[in-house]
Scaffold this motif. Sequence first.
Motif, PDB file in Angstrom:
ATOM      1  N   GLU A  94       0.811  -1.222   0.000  1.00 32.17           N
ATOM      2  CA  GLU A  94       0.000   0.000   0.000  1.00 32.17           C
ATOM      3  C   GLU A  94       0.842   1.269   0.000  1.00 32.17           C
ATOM      4  O   GLU A  94       0.500   2.240  -0.679  1.00 32.17           O
ATOM      5  CB  GLU A  94      -0.937  -0.013   1.210  1.00 32.17           C
ATOM      6  N   ASP A  95       1.973   1.282   0.701  1.00 32.72           N
ATOM      7  CA  ASP A  95       2.778   2.503   0.773  1.00 32.72           C
ATOM      8  C   ASP A  95       3.700   2.680  -0.439  1.00 32.72           C
ATOM      9  O   ASP A  95       4.443   3.656  -0.528  1.00 32.72           O
ATOM     10  CB  ASP A  95       3.602   2.533   2.060  1.00 32.72           C
ATOM     11  N   GLU A  96       3.628   1.738  -1.393  1.00 33.09           N
ATOM     12  CA  GLU A  96       4.462   1.828  -2.595  1.00 33.09           C
ATOM     13  C   GLU A  96       3.631   1.993  -3.873  1.00 33.09           C
ATOM     14  O   GLU A  96       4.170   1.905  -4.979  1.00 33.09           O
ATOM     15  CB  GLU A  96       5.337   0.580  -2.719  1.00 33.09           C
ATOM     16  N   ARG A  97       2.359   2.235  -3.727  1.00 30.55           N
ATOM     17  CA  ARG A  97       1.483   2.343  -4.896  1.00 30.55           C
ATOM     18  C   ARG A  97       1.554   3.740  -5.507  1.00 30.55           C
ATOM     19  O   ARG A  97       1.072   4.705  -4.910  1.00 30.55           O
ATOM     20  CB  ARG A  97       0.034   2.014  -4.501  1.00 30.55           C
ATOM     21  N   ASN A  98       2.155   3.829  -6.675  1.00 36.17           N
ATOM     22  CA  ASN A  98       2.224   5.091  -7.406  1.00 36.17           C
ATOM     23  C   ASN A  98       1.248   5.032  -8.571  1.00 36.17           C
ATOM     24  O   ASN A  98       1.588   4.530  -9.653  1.00 36.17           O
ATOM     25  CB  ASN A  98       3.654   5.335  -7.899  1.00 36.17           C
ATOM     26  N   TYR A  99       0.047   5.532  -8.327  1.00 34.99           N
ATOM     27  CA  TYR A  99      -1.006   5.439  -9.337  1.00 34.99           C
ATOM     28  C   TYR A  99      -0.732   6.375 -10.511  1.00 34.99           C
ATOM     29  O   TYR A  99       0.082   7.303 -10.415  1.00 34.99           O
ATOM     30  CB  TYR A  99      -2.368   5.724  -8.698  1.00 34.99           C
ATOM     31  N   LEU A 100      -1.405   6.112 -11.633  1.00 37.52           N
ATOM     32  CA  LEU A 100      -1.195   6.893 -12.844  1.00 37.52           C
ATOM     33  C   LEU A 100      -1.537   8.353 -12.611  1.00 37.52           C
ATOM     34  O   LEU A 100      -2.501   8.680 -11.909  1.00 37.52           O
ATOM     35  CB  LEU A 100      -2.043   6.330 -13.982  1.00 37.52           C
ATOM     36  N   LYS A 101      -0.772   9.212 -13.239  1.00 38.07           N
ATOM     37  CA  LYS A 101      -0.964  10.658 -13.091  1.00 38.07           C
ATOM     38  C   LYS A 101      -0.862  11.317 -14.460  1.00 38.07           C
ATOM     39  O   LYS A 101      -0.372  10.702 -15.423  1.00 38.07           O
ATOM     40  CB  LYS A 101       0.075  11.230 -12.128  1.00 38.07           C
ATOM     41  N   PRO A 102      -1.298  12.573 -14.595  1.00 38.64           N
ATOM     42  CA  PRO A 102      -1.210  13.257 -15.884  1.00 38.64           C
ATOM     43  C   PRO A 102       0.222  13.253 -16.425  1.00 38.64           C
ATOM     44  O   PRO A 102       1.186  13.464 -15.691  1.00 38.64           O
ATOM     45  CB  PRO A 102      -1.676  14.677 -15.559  1.00 38.64           C
ATOM     46  N   GLY A 103       0.330  12.964 -17.715  1.00 39.93           N
ATOM     47  CA  GLY A 103       1.626  12.882 -18.366  1.00 39.93           C
ATOM     48  C   GLY A 103       2.160  11.474 -18.504  1.00 39.93           C
ATOM     49  O   GLY A 103       3.059  11.224 -19.317  1.00 39.93           O
ATOM     50  N   ASP A 104       1.625  10.521 -17.738  1.00 36.27           N
ATOM     51  CA  ASP A 104       2.077   9.137 -17.844  1.00 36.27           C
ATOM     52  C   ASP A 104       1.656   8.542 -19.188  1.00 36.27           C
ATOM     53  O   ASP A 104       0.521   8.753 -19.658  1.00 36.27           O
ATOM     54  CB  ASP A 104       1.501   8.286 -16.714  1.00 36.27           C
ATOM     55  N   VAL A 105       2.553   7.788 -19.796  1.00 29.85           N
ATOM     56  CA  VAL A 105       2.283   7.114 -21.064  1.00 29.85           C
ATOM     57  C   VAL A 105       2.278   5.612 -20.811  1.00 29.85           C
ATOM     58  O   VAL A 105       3.258   5.051 -20.304  1.00 29.85           O
ATOM     59  CB  VAL A 105       3.340   7.475 -22.123  1.00 29.85           C
ATOM     60  N   VAL A 106       1.165   4.969 -21.153  1.00 31.00           N
ATOM     61  CA  VAL A 106       0.961   3.551 -20.858  1.00 31.00           C
ATOM     62  C   VAL A 106       0.836   2.774 -22.167  1.00 31.00           C
ATOM     63  O   VAL A 106       0.030   3.132 -23.035  1.00 31.00           O
ATOM     64  CB  VAL A 106      -0.314   3.335 -20.017  1.00 31.00           C
ATOM     65  N   THR A 107       1.623   1.717 -22.306  1.00 32.13           N
ATOM     66  CA  THR A 107       1.525   0.829 -23.470  1.00 32.13           C
ATOM     67  C   THR A 107       1.140  -0.565 -22.993  1.00 32.13           C
ATOM     68  O   THR A 107       1.823  -1.163 -22.150  1.00 32.13           O
ATOM     69  CB  THR A 107       2.855   0.758 -24.238  1.00 32.13           C
ATOM     70  N   ALA A 108       0.021  -1.071 -23.524  1.00 34.27           N
ATOM     71  CA  ALA A 108      -0.432  -2.436 -23.265  1.00 34.27           C
ATOM     72  C   ALA A 108      -0.184  -3.240 -24.533  1.00 34.27           C
ATOM     73  O   ALA A 108      -0.759  -2.946 -25.585  1.00 34.27           O
ATOM     74  CB  ALA A 108      -1.913  -2.442 -22.897  1.00 34.27           C
TER      75      ALA A 108
END
Length: 293
Positions: A266-280
């Motif tokens: 829980e203390d290491e969760r860095n959720y997506l934020k503006p500017g993040d680029v995600v490739t699936a």
Amino acid sequence: MKLMTIKKNGNYRLGIKTDKGILEVESILNKDKQSSLPTEIMTVIQNGEEAVGLLETYVKEVDASQLLYLSESEVEWGPCVTDPEKIICVGLNYRRHADETGASYPESPILFSKFNNTLTGHNNDIFIPKTTEQLDYEVELGIVIGRRAKDVSEEEALNYVFGYCAANDLSARDLQFKTNQWLLGKTCDGFSPVGPYLVTTNEVENPNNLKLKTVVNGEERQNSNTSDMIFSCKELISYISHHMTLEPGDLILTGTPEGVILGEPEDERNYLKPGDVVTAEIEGVGALTNRMI
């Protein structure tokens, strides 16, 4: 065959990926008057092998020097499936994903739905709603149904598939677990990018032996194989078809493997934020990229 949706002047148009580049089918019609060719992805799906055969024959026989080929960078992408009657999603369908979240393996598929407002395409920006601070990614194999399916057996189930696509089942975790129903955290606008391509079944030998991964800002986050599914593609199609009729164009998102943000301490969760680029990305199917804004 790799099919796609081109967004042009506010409308969706059918595209075909070829060795020479991308063909916009409507431009072929305007030039060569080939009125028998379908011009929209849902028409191709609904007409199945006949429509694909027409497109394949034309691409094979046409004088390539007479056609204008587009590069991927020139294209504004739409969702590779534009108007499914149903978007059916499967939760906790990978063993190692269930393990990382501390959940027991389900005895039957956990199903939930998304809506067409969630659909978007490759290279499209996705707005992070103001109502969430916990946006997560989920690479998933998408199954696109090609024939009406009701009460089909597992042995026959894959015969009802038109093709496959890469998908990202974006999930706002704080909204998802606000109540016992997951709907709110799954159905914000743009939360189901699909594409870039819809790949016909003849190009995917075994949907349950495909590598899949997620990369965020160049860092690999998920890396697994569809063989880790608890319920295979054929099992899912058969199971769903015994409860509801699947129609051509219906989209099944088959679940995500381990490596999601929710699976971190829980203390290491860095959720997506503006500017993040995600490739699936899914082996043989395509790499789907979106930027969060």
